[in-house]
Write an enzyme that holds these catalytic residues in place. Structure first.
Site, PDB file in Angstrom:
ATOM      1  N   ASP A   1      -3.879 -30.780  15.970  1.00  0.00           N
ATOM      2  CA  ASP A   1      -3.579 -29.447  15.455  1.00  0.00           C
ATOM      3  C   ASP A   1      -4.436 -28.399  16.149  1.00  0.00           C
ATOM      4  O   ASP A   1      -4.932 -27.468  15.517  1.00  0.00           O
ATOM      5  CB  ASP A   1      -3.792 -29.390  13.935  1.00  0.00           C
ATOM      6  CG  ASP A   1      -3.060 -28.206  13.290  1.00  0.00           C
ATOM      7  OD1 ASP A   1      -2.087 -27.707  13.895  1.00  0.00           O
ATOM      8  OD2 ASP A   1      -3.453 -27.794  12.180  1.00  0.00           O
TER       9      ASP A   1
ATOM     10  N   GLY B   1     -11.116 -17.417   4.313  1.00  0.00           N
ATOM     11  CA  GLY B   1      -9.946 -17.952   4.994  1.00  0.00           C
ATOM     12  C   GLY B   1      -9.098 -18.793   4.064  1.00  0.00           C
ATOM     13  O   GLY B   1      -9.582 -19.322   3.057  1.00  0.00           O
TER      14      GLY B   1
ATOM     15  N   GLY C   1      -5.658 -21.724   4.196  1.00  0.00           N
ATOM     16  CA  GLY C   1      -4.785 -22.547   5.024  1.00  0.00           C
ATOM     17  C   GLY C   1      -3.864 -23.383   4.151  1.00  0.00           C
ATOM     18  O   GLY C   1      -3.901 -23.306   2.916  1.00  0.00           O
TER      19      GLY C   1
END
Length: 330
Positions: A168, A36, A38
């Site tokens: 978030d 992943g 970000g």
């Protein structure tokens, strides 16, 4: 060092890893281990000596902000230990020097490496599973995810003397284990507040679509920030992204009836009474959560209470499939 002092009283189950060890279990943080990416870092997969799989979030080097991001996430994860919150396995805060050749000579550059290590969750992030009612996850799995996220958020807001606001919440920051149990993750923007009041922030940081209007317009932060984000998440879980886009063009009652009817069709006329109650309750909660006026949004404790009331699977008479609750949505 001030940051190092923050880590003196860590949990006995939270390890301090050396950077060299983390390099070893990720083949020097190779692309083959990336699971992943970000805005604040890259997530890698590694395996510990005992065979446990972990996810390692290696933060980008951002002077000042990097420290804040790392400290926020570390400290709030240490406080928030709950079945529906991602478990922190360990961390690494490495200060060193790197030899670099510059204009024919070697110089030593200051290097800071920050890594947070979490339990690896096989189900991936929730955003990969969101779809409309006609495909993807069945209702009971979606309801379990909704309730689990709510329980995790309730723990953040009410599980200790000082509430933690995530700030978030979104499907990409909700991870699923192999049994589809949801766990709230990514606490980089989270804030610990001494009391449940209204706070004003200078910088607008967050994810468009999940930020409430009072934050966008007036930079105001309260517990209802996370509640607004939760409402968006619930609608997306129940109706997919396309269904969410229809919400803005319908009244609350029209949207409730529309989503309920779609789920009734999925059950092909066999929707039981308790299932119908769950569907309607979740829609109603979500629509109240995304109210423009934050005073009209429910607290997370109230939301959990409402979900608990429809969680029991007693045998109830079948619902008249042509009727939908006409509850007032405020």
């Amino acid at each position: 060092m001030e940051l190092a002092n923050k880590f003196e009283h860590t949990s006995a189950t939270t390890r301090e890893f050396t950077f060299e060890f983390l390099e070893q279990i990720t083949d020097n943080f190779s692309d083959e281990h990336v699971i992943g990416r970000g805005g604040y870092g890259v997530v890698y997969k590694g395996v510990l000596e005992n065979g446990e799989e972990i996810a390692l979030k290696k933060l980008h080097y951002m002077p000042g902000l990097g420290d804040t991001q790392f400290r926020n996430e570390f400290n709030n994860l240490m406080r928030a230990q709950h079945p529906n919150i991602t478990r922190l396995v360990g961390y690494c805060y490495h200060l060193g020097h790197q030899r670099i050749k510059y204009k024919g000579e070697y110089i030593f550059a200051h290097v800071e490496e920050r890594v947070l290590c979490f339990e690896y969750l096989q189900g991936g992030s929730l955003d990969k599973h969101i779809s409309d009612e006609s495909c993807g996850l069945d209702w009971q799995t979606r309801f379990k995810i909704i309730k689990g996220v709510c329980l995790g958020l309730n723990y953040l807001h009410n599980g200790s003397k000082d509430p933690i606001y995530h700030l978030d919440l979104k499907p990409a920051n909700i991870l699923l284990d192999k049994n589809m149990v949801p766990k709230i993750g990514d606490f980089g923007l989270s804030r610990l507040f001494p009391s449940a009041q209204t706070y004003i922030t200078i910088n607008i940081i967050g994810t468009p679509g999940y930020m409430p209007p009072e934050y966008i317009d007036r930079n105001e932060i309260t517990s209802k920030y996370d509640v607004f984000s939760l409402g968006v998440i619930i609608i997306r879980i129940m109706a997919g992204d396309e269904g969410y886009s229809k919400c803005a063009h319908m009244s609350s009652q029209e949207f409730l009836e529309h989503i309920h009817e779609n789920w009734r069709k999925q059950f092909q006329g066999t929707m039981l009474s308790h299932t119908s109650d769950q569907v309607k309750t979740c829609i109603e909660i979500a629509l109240r959560c995304v109210q423009v006026d934050r005073e009209k949004r429910p607290t997370i404790a109230k939301i959990v209470d409402e979900l608990n009331k429809v969680s029991n699977f007693g045998s109830k008479p079948a619902l008249n499939q042509n009727t939908v609750s006409g509850k007032h949505l405020d």
